[in-house]
Design an enzyme around this catalytic site. Sequence first.
Site, PDB file in Angstrom:
ATOM      1  N   GLY A 144      20.578 -15.439  29.167  1.00 56.73           N
ATOM      2  CA  GLY A 144      21.291 -15.434  27.893  1.00 56.73           C
ATOM      3  C   GLY A 144      20.322 -15.289  26.730  1.00 56.73           C
ATOM      4  N   ARG A 194      21.112 -10.300  33.529  1.00 58.56           N
ATOM      5  CA  ARG A 194      20.983 -11.209  34.664  1.00 58.56           C
ATOM      6  C   ARG A 194      20.961 -10.286  35.882  1.00 58.56           C
ATOM      7  NH1 ARG A 194      22.245 -16.241  32.098  1.00 58.56           N
ATOM      8  NH2 ARG A 194      23.924 -16.103  30.574  1.00 58.56           N
ATOM      9  N   ASP A 215      16.461 -21.384  32.736  1.00 60.59           N
ATOM     10  CA  ASP A 215      16.195 -21.827  34.112  1.00 60.59           C
ATOM     11  C   ASP A 215      16.307 -20.705  35.148  1.00 60.59           C
ATOM     12  OD1 ASP A 215      18.915 -21.749  33.792  1.00 60.59           O
ATOM     13  OD2 ASP A 215      19.312 -23.738  34.604  1.00 60.59           O
ATOM     14  N   THR A 221      16.429 -20.541  25.441  1.00 54.59           N
ATOM     15  CA  THR A 221      17.839 -20.768  25.776  1.00 54.59           C
ATOM     16  C   THR A 221      18.438 -21.706  24.736  1.00 54.59           C
ATOM     17  OG1 THR A 221      19.382 -21.873  27.285  1.00 54.59           O
ATOM     18  CG2 THR A 221      17.089 -22.551  27.460  1.00 54.59           C
ATOM     19  N   ASP A 275      20.594 -23.829  25.294  1.00 56.16           N
ATOM     20  CA  ASP A 275      21.085 -25.052  25.935  1.00 56.16           C
ATOM     21  C   ASP A 275      20.148 -26.255  25.824  1.00 56.16           C
ATOM     22  OD1 ASP A 275      23.194 -23.464  26.725  1.00 56.16           O
ATOM     23  OD2 ASP A 275      22.384 -23.083  28.718  1.00 56.16           O
ATOM     24  N   ASP A 309      17.972 -27.238  27.944  1.00 58.07           N
ATOM     25  CA  ASP A 309      18.071 -27.968  29.209  1.00 58.07           C
ATOM     26  C   ASP A 309      16.806 -27.866  30.067  1.00 58.07           C
ATOM     27  OD1 ASP A 309      18.337 -25.285  29.701  1.00 58.07           O
ATOM     28  OD2 ASP A 309      20.088 -25.458  31.006  1.00 58.07           O
ATOM     29  N   ARG A 363      26.320 -24.957  28.842  1.00 57.87           N
ATOM     30  CA  ARG A 363      26.455 -24.891  30.300  1.00 57.87           C
ATOM     31  C   ARG A 363      26.788 -26.277  30.856  1.00 57.87           C
ATOM     32  NH1 ARG A 363      25.038 -20.453  33.387  1.00 57.87           N
ATOM     33  NH2 ARG A 363      23.730 -19.584  31.766  1.00 57.87           N
TER      34      ARG A 363
END
Length: 323
Positions: free
Chosen positions: A11, A72, A103, A126, A128, A130, A172
């Site tokens: 992303g 992706r 990730d 990202t 996120d 994360d 996510r």
Amino acid sequence: MKKIGVFTSGGDAPGMNAAVRAVVRGGIYYGLEVVGIKRGYQGIIEKDFYDMNARSVSNIIQRGGTILKSARSDEFRTEEGRKKALKNLKEAKIDGLVAIGGDGTFTGAKIFFEEFGFPIVGIPGTIDNDLTGTDYTLGYDTATNTALKATDAIKDTASSHSRLFFIEVMGRDTGFIALRTAVAGGAEAALVPEKMTTMDELMETLKEGSQNAKTSSIVIVAEGNPNGTATEIAYKVGQKDNRYTSKVTILGHTQRGGTPSCYDRLLGSKLGVWAIEALKEGKKNVMIGDVGGKLRYTPFEEAIEARRKFDEELLRISKILAI
Ligand code: F6P
């Protein structure tokens, strides 16, 4: 090391362009040739390479998205695809890579390094947030500011009409964007995957708000929370108490695009130069992070696997402030 490749994958995230610019200019500063790879791993497989110079990255630091495009790649998940990628890199005489992504990107980088020992360093990109090994991932600051701006706007209309709003944000399976937006946006509740809030607890929070003379409420819903989507939760609330007529806003990909914040431009600039310096020093298989303003290397495996600690303290504060 003489020639390196740079790509963005997974992303897109605001600030990726600042990182690409820093990798290209940092590489040139250290006398390296820099090759841009389009569309992430798929571009390596399809040999979508082009030579970059300092001017290739002019006027991009302020732009969202990624000039290298992203994808992706299913083919890179296969051994055959990765062998093709290695062959293309060797033919182009690329002897090191900078991978900018999240990730999924680092999982691919780790496998590629384990199979072929190919030097790759990663820049966390990202929205996120994360990954372990950096205070912020690239794009997280901008994404939360985008979500916050939308929340502020919705608060105006929620308050004018005395309404209950559910705002769904990305992330996510994590609730970092949601919690940050909820606290900074003065929301009544944040529903996050890391901490289960039952529907009864949510009803209680909403009831307390009404008893405390609140006439409108905002609930920030992380897309990965266990109660379902914002639309489903709004429906369930209506079923439990038909006095609530809720409205739902799904912010979706608005959080991924847009002008990167000052923080994300600075972070991309730092991480890009650090990535080049890491490759020059012979580092491989690591993510470059910024922890407390200082450079940190984290092996890809740890960056992906070690679950980033959820901010329990911020959640506690959000509950105190929601009365
Ligand atoms: O990882 C970034 C992210 O925006 C997540 O927050 C979200 O779940 C996902 O990507 C959406 O992916 P796509 O753009 O492929 O639908």
